[in-house]
Enzyme design. Structure first.
Site, PDB file in Angstrom:
ATOM      1  N   ALA A   1       2.065  -4.272   1.931  1.00 39.07           N
ATOM      2  CA  ALA A   1       3.058  -5.206   1.395  1.00 39.07           C
ATOM      3  C   ALA A   1       3.752  -6.120   2.407  1.00 39.07           C
ATOM      4  CB  ALA A   1       4.107  -4.431   0.615  1.00 39.07           C
TER       5      ALA A   1
ATOM      6  N   PRO B   1       4.913  -8.856   5.036  1.00 38.83           N
ATOM      7  CA  PRO B   1       6.379  -8.978   4.976  1.00 38.83           C
ATOM      8  C   PRO B   1       6.940  -9.208   3.572  1.00 38.83           C
ATOM      9  CG  PRO B   1       5.423 -11.044   5.673  1.00 38.83           C
ATOM     10  CD  PRO B   1       4.271 -10.103   5.455  1.00 38.83           C
ATOM     11  N   GLY B   2       6.112  -9.099   2.547  1.00 38.99           N
ATOM     12  CA  GLY B   2       6.660  -9.110   1.194  1.00 38.99           C
ATOM     13  C   GLY B   2       6.604 -10.433   0.448  1.00 38.99           C
ATOM     14  N   SER B   3       5.872 -11.414   0.991  1.00 35.32           N
ATOM     15  CA  SER B   3       5.752 -12.691   0.264  1.00 35.32           C
ATOM     16  C   SER B   3       5.078 -12.477  -1.087  1.00 35.32           C
ATOM     17  CB  SER B   3       4.938 -13.693   1.077  1.00 35.32           C
ATOM     18  OG  SER B   3       5.681 -14.095   2.208  1.00 35.32           O
ATOM     19  N   LYS B   4       3.977 -11.732  -1.065  1.00 38.10           N
ATOM     20  CA  LYS B   4       3.255 -11.505  -2.319  1.00 38.10           C
ATOM     21  C   LYS B   4       4.010 -10.503  -3.192  1.00 38.10           C
ATOM     22  CE  LYS B   4      -1.076 -12.618   0.001  1.00 38.10           C
ATOM     23  NZ  LYS B   4      -0.763 -12.384   1.432  1.00 38.10           N
TER      24      LYS B   4
ATOM     25  N   ASP C   1       0.339   5.885   4.647  1.00 39.55           N
ATOM     26  CA  ASP C   1      -0.946   5.324   5.039  1.00 39.55           C
ATOM     27  C   ASP C   1      -1.640   4.966   3.730  1.00 39.55           C
ATOM     28  OD1 ASP C   1      -3.665   4.997   5.558  1.00 39.55           O
ATOM     29  OD2 ASP C   1      -3.663   6.426   7.211  1.00 39.55           O
TER      30      ASP C   1
ATOM     31  N   ASP D   1      -4.216  -6.398  -0.366  1.00 38.22           N
ATOM     32  CA  ASP D   1      -4.260  -7.586   0.504  1.00 38.22           C
ATOM     33  C   ASP D   1      -4.304  -7.049   1.935  1.00 38.22           C
ATOM     34  OD1 ASP D   1      -3.875 -10.531   0.943  1.00 38.22           O
ATOM     35  OD2 ASP D   1      -2.046  -9.812   1.920  1.00 38.22           O
TER      36      ASP D   1
ATOM     37  N   CYS E   1      -7.436 -13.235   4.394  1.00 34.70           N
ATOM     38  CA  CYS E   1      -7.372 -14.626   4.821  1.00 34.70           C
ATOM     39  C   CYS E   1      -8.418 -14.854   5.914  1.00 34.70           C
ATOM     40  CB  CYS E   1      -5.968 -15.003   5.282  1.00 34.70           C
ATOM     41  SG  CYS E   1      -5.317 -13.963   6.585  1.00 34.70           S
TER      42      CYS E   1
END
Lengths: 294, 144
Positions: free
Chosen positions: A107, A109-112, A157, A172, A225
């Protein structure tokens, strides 16, 4: 550009692709509907004289004509969030609904995570998992600033995440990040096949666990990415006995189909994955697969 | 909830559909959906600090719910907002009771202030303070 040469046969208009990598990425922000609405936000920006452009595929994404959009008061107060345009595609493809139970396995830094939370209108739950203790603060502060109240943070983990059945799971994963080259050119020179293959094992384990954690009929989105098929189609091909591949198509966003073979046969289903190249939408590079648990 | 109603005039309906829990020196607000049985680092967003004699609303909570305040709320002009965002105190003659107040700028809640005898003391936590030379907005640039 030696490391991009290997993609000459799969990337359309290869010269423009290489050329696009040298152009800086447009600054983009996401409108946070947990704290404001689009009309109010656009009015604020217009009053401020801030220049922005819409993108055709996502009404909540703006390309903004500022060097540091993060220093807009609207960003600092959590009305806007600086996020690369193409990275917004993962949550859009995941398509979470209010009231559902969702897991974001990697997760920070939490943008998604926060994008998922806003798509769920703060209803239902998002479990945001991040194993690295030093990355928890960025995840937490983004959730606080953006008002994502339905997010709960765990620190497992991801490969060993405890048994549960979620409606939707976003995987992701960490990757070699070639698609970020417009932001940080050094990712290209740091890339090697060995690095892709090294990280592939982690990606496979994370995706496998993500599939196990999804209820039958539920949705898994796998995204990276990077361009390397070793980290994309090759990873997805290892779970084909347990999922159906649904074709990814986001109206207004050009993509190429997933590869059905590279150094080995991946399977025809992989065509349903989406490859996003920088020169096709003027974004970073990205890969997304949408999988339905059997 | 009573404090939010009596102090700010925010009805308890504003918090419908959310759950609250106490952890450490804070009350946290989260969604009301049942969570899987896991070991959590945090659940939801910090809502109030219970450290002081009077419970203090967090910046995050005020930014989410403070917009509905009908009293003990103040909208600052750009100069005043600059001072507040920098975490500093200022003299301010306003129709506010002593105690915690909702501080806004152009209708956008900035955070919590402490009003006492004509002085507004910014309660923004250090990590959320902003120096005006850092802010990109034209309206903040002024003549400084």
């Amino acid at each position: 550009m030696v490391h991009l040469e290997r993609y000459r046969d799969i990337v359309p208009d290869f010269e423009s692709f290489v050329e696009s990598i040298h152009r800086p990425l447009p600054a983009t922000v996401r409108i946070n509907t947990l704290k404001t609405d689009r009309d109010d936000l656009l009015r604020r920006l217009s009053e401020e004289g801030a220049k922005y452009r819409f993108v055709c595929w996502n009404p909540l994404c703006l390309r903004i004509d500022l060097e540091k959009p993060g220093n807009l008061i609207e960003c600092l107060m959590g009305y806007l969030h600086v996020q690369e345009e193409i990275s917004m595609v993962s949550a859009v493809v995941l398509d979470p609904r209010p009231g559902e139970s969702v897991l974001d396995l990697c997760a920070a830094p939490g943008s998604k995570t926060t994008q998922i939370s806003q798509m769920m209108e703060n209803r239902g739950s998002v479990v945001a998992n991040e194993p690295a203790v030093n990355r928890i603060p960025s995840l937490r502060s983004n959730c606080e600033r953006l008002g994502a109240m339905n997010v709960a943070v765990t620190r497992y983990d991801g490969r060993l995440f405890p048994r549960h059945r979620f409606d939707r799971v976003l995987v992701d994963t960490p990757c070699t990040g070639q698609g970020m080259a417009r932001k940080d050119h050094s990712v290209l020179s740091r890339w090697s096949l060995k690095r892709s293959l090294g990280i592939q094992r982690l990606q496979q384990s994370l995706l496998r666990r993500g599939v196990e954690l999804t209820r039958p009929g539920g949705t898994i989105v796998y995204s990276t990415c990077t361009f390397a098929p070793e980290e994309n189609e090759a990873v997805v091909s290892t779970v084909l006995d347990r999922v159906w591949v649904e074709t990814v198509s986001v109206p207004g966003l050009k993509n190429m189909p997933g590869l059905t073979r590279w150094d080995s046969d991946y399977g025809d289903e992989l065509e349903g994955c989406a490859r996003y190249y920088p020169h096709q939408n003027d974004t970073g590079g990205f890969f997304v697969a949408k999988l339905i648990k059997k | 909830m009573e404090l939010w109603r009596s102090r700010f005039g925010i009805p308890s309906e504003a918090f419908e559909g959310y759950a609250f829990h106490l952890r450490g020196n804070n009350v946290w607000i989260s969604g009301s959906a049942e969570l899987p049985d896991l070991r959590y680092e945090t659940i939801g967003v910090r809502f109030m600090s219970t450290k002081g004699r009077v419970w203090k609303p967090t910046t995050s909570a005020l930014q989410l719910f403070g917009g509905r305040a009908t009293k003990n709320a103040i909208d600052l002009d750009p100069d005043q907002a600059r001072v507040f965002l920098a975490g500093e105190s200022q003299n301010l003659d306003a129709d506010l009771e002593n105690g915690y107040v909702v501080v806004s700028y152009r209708g956008m809640v900035l955070g919590c202030g402490l009003y006492s005898r004509g002085e507004l003391v910014s309660q923004l936590p250090k990590e959320r303070r902003i120096m005006s030379d850092k802010i990109e907005n034209e309206s903040f640039k002024g003549d400084r």
